[in-house]
Design a protein around this motif. Structure first.
Motif, PDB file in Angstrom:
ATOM      1  N   ILE A 126     -30.926 -21.167 -46.566  1.00  0.00           N
ATOM      2  CA  ILE A 126     -31.515 -19.873 -46.193  1.00  0.00           C
ATOM      3  C   ILE A 126     -30.968 -19.435 -44.822  1.00  0.00           C
ATOM      4  N   SER A 127     -30.971 -20.362 -43.861  1.00  0.00           N
ATOM      5  CA  SER A 127     -30.487 -20.032 -42.507  1.00  0.00           C
ATOM      6  C   SER A 127     -29.032 -19.625 -42.539  1.00  0.00           C
ATOM      7  N   LEU A 128     -28.231 -20.354 -43.305  1.00  0.00           N
ATOM      8  CA  LEU A 128     -26.805 -20.013 -43.416  1.00  0.00           C
ATOM      9  C   LEU A 128     -26.625 -18.613 -43.997  1.00  0.00           C
ATOM     10  N   ALA A 129     -27.436 -18.292 -45.000  1.00  0.00           N
ATOM     11  CA  ALA A 129     -27.341 -16.971 -45.637  1.00  0.00           C
ATOM     12  C   ALA A 129     -27.789 -15.879 -44.662  1.00  0.00           C
ATOM     13  N   LYS A 130     -28.848 -16.167 -43.894  1.00  0.00           N
ATOM     14  CA  LYS A 130     -29.322 -15.180 -42.910  1.00  0.00           C
ATOM     15  C   LYS A 130     -28.249 -14.911 -41.860  1.00  0.00           C
ATOM     16  N   ASP A 131     -27.638 -15.982 -41.362  1.00  0.00           N
ATOM     17  CA  ASP A 131     -26.567 -15.823 -40.361  1.00  0.00           C
ATOM     18  C   ASP A 131     -25.416 -15.007 -40.946  1.00  0.00           C
ATOM     19  N   ALA A 132     -25.091 -15.287 -42.207  1.00  0.00           N
ATOM     20  CA  ALA A 132     -24.008 -14.550 -42.872  1.00  0.00           C
ATOM     21  C   ALA A 132     -24.364 -13.067 -42.978  1.00  0.00           C
ATOM     22  N   GLY A 133     -25.624 -12.779 -43.269  1.00  0.00           N
ATOM     23  CA  GLY A 133     -26.089 -11.397 -43.358  1.00  0.00           C
ATOM     24  C   GLY A 133     -25.983 -10.699 -42.015  1.00  0.00           C
ATOM     25  N   GLU A 134     -26.374 -11.415 -40.958  1.00  0.00           N
ATOM     26  CA  GLU A 134     -26.286 -10.814 -39.618  1.00  0.00           C
ATOM     27  C   GLU A 134     -24.844 -10.502 -39.260  1.00  0.00           C
ATOM     28  N   LYS A 135     -23.937 -11.396 -39.652  1.00  0.00           N
ATOM     29  CA  LYS A 135     -22.508 -11.161 -39.375  1.00  0.00           C
ATOM     30  C   LYS A 135     -22.043  -9.880 -40.075  1.00  0.00           C
ATOM     31  N   LEU A 136     -22.464  -9.706 -41.313  1.00  0.00           N
ATOM     32  CA  LEU A 136     -22.091  -8.503 -42.077  1.00  0.00           C
ATOM     33  C   LEU A 136     -22.565  -7.239 -41.364  1.00  0.00           C
ATOM     34  N   ILE A 137     -23.786  -7.314 -40.852  1.00  0.00           N
ATOM     35  CA  ILE A 137     -24.364  -6.163 -40.143  1.00  0.00           C
ATOM     36  C   ILE A 137     -23.578  -5.902 -38.849  1.00  0.00           C
ATOM     37  N   GLU A 138     -23.281  -6.999 -38.121  1.00  0.00           N
ATOM     38  CA  GLU A 138     -22.472  -6.861 -36.886  1.00  0.00           C
ATOM     39  C   GLU A 138     -21.138  -6.200 -37.181  1.00  0.00           C
ATOM     40  N   GLU A 139     -20.607  -6.503 -38.350  1.00  0.00           N
ATOM     41  CA  GLU A 139     -19.291  -5.946 -38.717  1.00  0.00           C
ATOM     42  C   GLU A 139     -19.383  -4.512 -39.233  1.00  0.00           C
ATOM     43  N   GLY A 140     -20.619  -3.975 -39.265  1.00  0.00           N
ATOM     44  CA  GLY A 140     -20.763  -2.553 -39.577  1.00  0.00           C
ATOM     45  C   GLY A 140     -21.455  -2.216 -40.885  1.00  0.00           C
ATOM     46  N   ALA A 141     -21.874  -3.229 -41.659  1.00  0.00           N
ATOM     47  CA  ALA A 141     -22.586  -2.926 -42.914  1.00  0.00           C
ATOM     48  C   ALA A 141     -23.972  -2.368 -42.571  1.00  0.00           C
ATOM     49  N   THR A 142     -24.312  -1.208 -43.151  1.00  0.00           N
ATOM     50  CA  THR A 142     -25.617  -0.602 -42.849  1.00  0.00           C
ATOM     51  C   THR A 142     -26.622  -1.045 -43.917  1.00  0.00           C
ATOM     52  N   ILE A 143     -27.003  -2.300 -43.813  1.00  0.00           N
ATOM     53  CA  ILE A 143     -27.919  -2.871 -44.807  1.00  0.00           C
ATOM     54  C   ILE A 143     -29.018  -3.664 -44.119  1.00  0.00           C
ATOM     55  N   LYS A 144     -30.097  -3.872 -44.869  1.00  0.00           N
ATOM     56  CA  LYS A 144     -31.134  -4.788 -44.399  1.00  0.00           C
ATOM     57  C   LYS A 144     -30.915  -6.133 -45.112  1.00  0.00           C
ATOM     58  N   VAL A 145     -31.120  -7.187 -44.361  1.00  0.00           N
ATOM     59  CA  VAL A 145     -31.052  -8.525 -44.962  1.00  0.00           C
ATOM     60  C   VAL A 145     -32.405  -9.173 -44.724  1.00  0.00           C
ATOM     61  N   VAL A 146     -33.143  -9.454 -45.795  1.00  0.00           N
ATOM     62  CA  VAL A 146     -34.490 -10.008 -45.624  1.00  0.00           C
ATOM     63  C   VAL A 146     -34.610 -11.319 -46.409  1.00  0.00           C
ATOM     64  N   THR A 147     -35.572 -12.136 -46.002  1.00  0.00           N
ATOM     65  CA  THR A 147     -35.902 -13.311 -46.803  1.00  0.00           C
ATOM     66  C   THR A 147     -37.206 -13.006 -47.532  1.00  0.00           C
ATOM     67  N   GLY A 148     -37.324 -13.448 -48.757  1.00  0.00           N
ATOM     68  CA  GLY A 148     -38.548 -13.171 -49.500  1.00  0.00           C
ATOM     69  C   GLY A 148     -38.508 -13.796 -50.879  1.00  0.00           C
ATOM     70  N   ARG A 149     -39.605 -13.580 -51.571  1.00  0.00           N
ATOM     71  CA  ARG A 149     -39.765 -14.208 -52.892  1.00  0.00           C
ATOM     72  C   ARG A 149     -38.950 -13.476 -53.965  1.00  0.00           C
ATOM     73  N   VAL A 150     -38.211 -14.242 -54.727  1.00  0.00           N
ATOM     74  CA  VAL A 150     -37.418 -13.697 -55.835  1.00  0.00           C
ATOM     75  C   VAL A 150     -38.184 -13.956 -57.133  1.00  0.00           C
ATOM     76  N   LEU A 151     -38.387 -12.883 -57.904  1.00  0.00           N
ATOM     77  CA  LEU A 151     -39.109 -12.994 -59.181  1.00  0.00           C
ATOM     78  C   LEU A 151     -38.122 -12.927 -60.334  1.00  0.00           C
ATOM     79  N   SER A 152     -38.288 -13.824 -61.285  1.00  0.00           N
ATOM     80  CA  SER A 152     -37.366 -13.861 -62.427  1.00  0.00           C
ATOM     81  C   SER A 152     -38.135 -13.764 -63.732  1.00  0.00           C
ATOM     82  N   GLY A 153     -37.510 -13.109 -64.707  1.00  0.00           N
ATOM     83  CA  GLY A 153     -38.094 -13.027 -66.035  1.00  0.00           C
ATOM     84  C   GLY A 153     -37.028 -12.554 -67.004  1.00  0.00           C
ATOM     85  N   ASP A 154     -37.262 -12.798 -68.271  1.00  0.00           N
ATOM     86  CA  ASP A 154     -36.282 -12.347 -69.265  1.00  0.00           C
ATOM     87  C   ASP A 154     -36.559 -10.900 -69.641  1.00  0.00           C
ATOM     88  N   GLN A 155     -36.553 -10.064 -68.612  1.00  0.00           N
ATOM     89  CA  GLN A 155     -36.824  -8.630 -68.786  1.00  0.00           C
ATOM     90  C   GLN A 155     -36.057  -7.860 -67.731  1.00  0.00           C
TER      91      GLN A 155
END
Ligand code: ADE
Length: 233
Positions: A126-155
């Motif tokens: 998770i930490s590695l992914a967060k750091d990677a997200g921050e790098k993307l933002i530093e490089e100019g990507a206008t996105i939010k990177v959040v941690t949270g619950r992922v829900l899955s279903g066959d739908q």
């Protein structure tokens, strides 16, 4: 060895083109690409869509490729209202929103006799992914990177009311069709995992159109997070 899974071609094709391929093999109608990515030993695979495919795929990664961690990369429908198309959710945990044994006295999402609904992602990944997200933002990507619950279903979720229900019932951030199956398979095998999802749609009435329009761009965002993570694993 790091297992990297995507459900569809678009979710793995950029990683595949960067991979220094050493071996290609087939099991259960899935093609496993083994080689080096950013100097790391990986096995990359398209699982196909849905929880059963994702679980079978994860178990093959464990049994036949001895992976010691699993990263899932792909797209999802946003469930949390603050998320826009393109934003990234890094899994804290995963739940199967379509599991229902409530008549037997279990909670929604809880797997009967396993007494478990949540599969917790690995803190280091998770930490590695967060750091990677921050790098993307530093490089100019206008996105939010959040941690949270992922829900899955066959739908495929394309309904505002269902989105509200998912949020109220499970507190999810996004909905997709594989993550919790990977989470459960990793739990059973005592393996660390993380799910990285870029939003292709808002799981509402326009989800089908947005999904087709933004899927590729969203998949590319998730790919960039994985590549950046590999530099630091
Ligand atoms: N993957 C991408 N968008 C999705 C949605 N709305 N529901 C389920 N899986 C998805």
């Amino acid at each position: 060895m790091i297992g990297i899974i995507g459900a569809m071609d678009v979710e793995i094709e950029l990683l595949k083109s960067d991979l220094d391929l050493e071996k290609k093999s087939e099991r259960a109608q899935m093609v496993f690409y083994q080689g080096k990515l950013k100097g790391k030993e990986v096995v990359l695979v398209k699982s196909g869509i849905g929880k059963v495919n994702a679980a079978v795929c994860t178990q093959i990664l464990v049994d036949d490729f001895s992976v010691d961690k699993v990263i899932f990369t792909g797209v999802a429908g946003a469930v949390d209202k603050k998320l826009d198309v393109g934003d990234i959710v890094i899994s804290t945990d995963t739940i199967q929103h379509d599991v229902n044994s409530t008549v037997m006295g279990y909670e929604l999402g809880e797997i009967a006799e396993m007494n478990k609904a949540k599969f917790i992602a690995d803190q280091t990944l998770i930490s590695l992914a967060k750091d990677a997200g921050e790098k993307l933002i530093e490089e100019g990507a206008t996105i939010k990177v959040v941690t949270g619950r992922v829900l899955s279903g066959d739908q495929f979720i394309a309904d505002d009311e269902k989105v509200e229900w998912l949020k109220e019932t499970f507190g999810g951030y996004c909905a997709e069709m594989e993550g919790a199956a990977v989470g459960q398979a990793c739990f059973l095998n005592d393996l660390p995992f993380v799910i990285i999802r870029s939003m292709s749609d808002k799981a509402d009435g326009s989800a089908d159109v947005d999904y087709s329009t933004f899927m590729e761009k969203a998949a590319n965002r998730s790919y960039r997070i994985v590549e950046e993570m590999l530099d630091h694993i």
